[in-house]
Design a protein around this motif. Structure first.
Motif, mmCIF file in Angstrom:
data_model
loop_
_atom_site.group_PDB
_atom_site.id
_atom_site.type_symbol
_atom_site.label_atom_id
_atom_site.label_comp_id
_atom_site.label_asym_id
_atom_site.label_seq_id
_atom_site.Cartn_x
_atom_site.Cartn_y
_atom_site.Cartn_z
ATOM 1 N N LYS A 56 34.518 -33.614 -16.791
ATOM 2 C CA LYS A 56 34.975 -33.606 -18.192
ATOM 3 C C LYS A 56 33.796 -33.725 -19.155
ATOM 4 O O LYS A 56 33.749 -33.033 -20.168
ATOM 5 C CB LYS A 56 35.957 -34.752 -18.437
ATOM 6 C CG LYS A 56 37.350 -34.467 -17.928
ATOM 7 C CD LYS A 56 38.355 -35.559 -18.159
ATOM 8 C CE LYS A 56 38.121 -36.460 -19.317
ATOM 9 N NZ LYS A 56 39.082 -37.545 -19.468
ATOM 10 N N HIS A 59 32.032 -30.396 -19.165
ATOM 11 C CA HIS A 59 32.903 -29.219 -19.253
ATOM 12 C C HIS A 59 32.667 -28.282 -18.062
ATOM 13 O O HIS A 59 32.497 -27.075 -18.231
ATOM 14 C CB HIS A 59 32.707 -28.485 -20.588
ATOM 15 C CG HIS A 59 32.964 -29.353 -21.770
ATOM 16 N ND1 HIS A 59 34.227 -29.601 -22.241
ATOM 17 C CD2 HIS A 59 32.125 -30.072 -22.554
ATOM 18 C CE1 HIS A 59 34.160 -30.415 -23.271
ATOM 19 N NE2 HIS A 59 32.891 -30.726 -23.474
ATOM 20 N N CYS A 140 34.650 -25.176 -26.921
ATOM 21 C CA CYS A 140 35.536 -26.041 -26.121
ATOM 22 C C CYS A 140 36.949 -26.026 -26.697
ATOM 23 O O CYS A 140 37.930 -25.902 -25.943
ATOM 24 C CB CYS A 140 35.003 -27.475 -26.085
ATOM 25 S SG CYS A 140 33.469 -27.661 -25.159
ATOM 26 N N GLN A 141 37.049 -26.136 -28.006
ATOM 27 C CA GLN A 141 38.365 -26.134 -28.646
ATOM 28 C C GLN A 141 39.098 -24.816 -28.408
ATOM 29 O O GLN A 141 40.294 -24.801 -28.101
ATOM 30 C CB GLN A 141 38.230 -26.371 -30.161
ATOM 31 C CG GLN A 141 37.813 -27.762 -30.527
ATOM 32 C CD GLN A 141 37.445 -27.877 -32.005
ATOM 33 O OE1 GLN A 141 37.359 -26.885 -32.730
ATOM 34 N NE2 GLN A 141 37.203 -29.109 -32.453
ATOM 35 N N GLU A 144 40.324 -24.677 -24.831
ATOM 36 C CA GLU A 144 41.457 -25.599 -24.649
ATOM 37 C C GLU A 144 42.730 -25.008 -25.250
ATOM 38 O O GLU A 144 43.807 -25.093 -24.632
ATOM 39 C CB GLU A 144 41.150 -26.953 -25.281
ATOM 40 C CG GLU A 144 40.164 -27.775 -24.493
ATOM 41 C CD GLU A 144 39.737 -29.056 -25.214
ATOM 42 O OE1 GLU A 144 40.382 -29.435 -26.216
ATOM 43 O OE2 GLU A 144 38.758 -29.666 -24.763
ATOM 44 N N GLU A 145 42.615 -24.419 -26.419
ATOM 45 C CA GLU A 145 43.775 -23.779 -27.051
ATOM 46 C C GLU A 145 44.299 -22.618 -26.203
ATOM 47 O O GLU A 145 45.509 -22.458 -26.037
ATOM 48 C CB GLU A 145 43.415 -23.284 -28.462
ATOM 49 C CG GLU A 145 43.192 -24.397 -29.446
ATOM 50 C CD GLU A 145 42.548 -23.923 -30.752
ATOM 51 O OE1 GLU A 145 42.329 -22.694 -30.920
ATOM 52 O OE2 GLU A 145 42.231 -24.787 -31.593
ATOM 53 N N GLN A 147 43.979 -22.249 -22.967
ATOM 54 C CA GLN A 147 44.573 -22.783 -21.732
ATOM 55 C C GLN A 147 45.917 -23.436 -22.003
ATOM 56 O O GLN A 147 46.823 -23.335 -21.186
ATOM 57 C CB GLN A 147 43.615 -23.765 -21.062
ATOM 58 C CG GLN A 147 42.399 -23.070 -20.494
ATOM 59 C CD GLN A 147 41.337 -24.030 -20.014
ATOM 60 O OE1 GLN A 147 41.278 -25.179 -20.437
ATOM 61 N NE2 GLN A 147 40.466 -23.558 -19.136
ATOM 62 N N SER A 148 46.055 -24.087 -23.142
ATOM 63 C CA SER A 148 47.318 -24.761 -23.434
ATOM 64 C C SER A 148 48.405 -23.769 -23.828
ATOM 65 O O SER A 148 49.598 -24.060 -23.680
ATOM 66 C CB SER A 148 47.148 -25.811 -24.524
ATOM 67 O OG SER A 148 46.830 -25.204 -25.759
ATOM 68 N N SER A 149 48.021 -22.601 -24.305
ATOM 69 C CA SER A 149 49.045 -21.618 -24.703
ATOM 70 C C SER A 149 49.314 -20.591 -23.595
ATOM 71 O O SER A 149 50.177 -19.759 -23.749
ATOM 72 C CB SER A 149 48.607 -20.896 -25.972
ATOM 73 O OG SER A 149 47.461 -20.110 -25.742
#
Length: 151
Positions: A56, A59, A140-141, A144-145, A147-149
């Motif tokens: 983490k 990354h 990174c953001q 993450e966005e 991967q989350s969507s």
């Protein structure tokens, strides 16, 4: 649509490849390379860190961390201790053998940074660092966005 052949990504890529080559060449006698030096320093700075937290922090995926830690362990630079409460978790520590190498890596890193930035005024160096930090955080953001969507 016209595509630009020169982008910020090109220069970041060149810097990354040359930095990796620098560490590979300078750390060859220690039988580690650019891939392991990052992990060695983070373990030294966070004694007892788990592989999950190390992944983490940098990354990285679990496989990359596992391979780097295994190489460092084989060279006698780090050791793993099982967590007393959860035997699946392993905590990472540097060995006494690693301590001189860690200091050398810090010196090499400082030398490389200085060789790249020495002709830049201090305020430009600060702005560059700040800008790169923003770009890294945005990358990174964005991931993450994504991967989350993802379905």
């Amino acid at each position: 649509m016209k595509h630009e052949s020169i982008t910020i990504l090109r220069y970041i890529s060149i810097l990354q490849r040359n930095t990796n080559r620098y560490f590979d060449l300078t750390l060859e006698p220690d039988q580690i390379g650019s891939g392991q030096q990052f992990f060695l320093l983070r373990i030294a700075e966070h004694e007892g860190i788990t592989m999950y937290d190390l992944a983490k922090l940098g990354h990285f995926d679990k496989g990359t961390v596992t391979k780097a830690v295994q190489k460092l362990s084989e060279q006698g630079y780090v050791y793993l201790e099982p967590d007393p409460h959860d035997r699946r978790v392993r905590h990472l520590y540097v060995t006494e053998q690693a301590r001189p190498l860690i200091e050398r890596v810090y010196r090499l890193r400082d030398h490389w940074t200085d060789s790249l930035t020495r002709e830049l005024p201090p305020e430009t160096q600060e702005q560059l660092l700040h800008t790169l930090q923003i770009l890294a955080e945005r990358s990174c953001q964005t991931l993450e966005e994504m991967q989350s969507s993802a379905p």
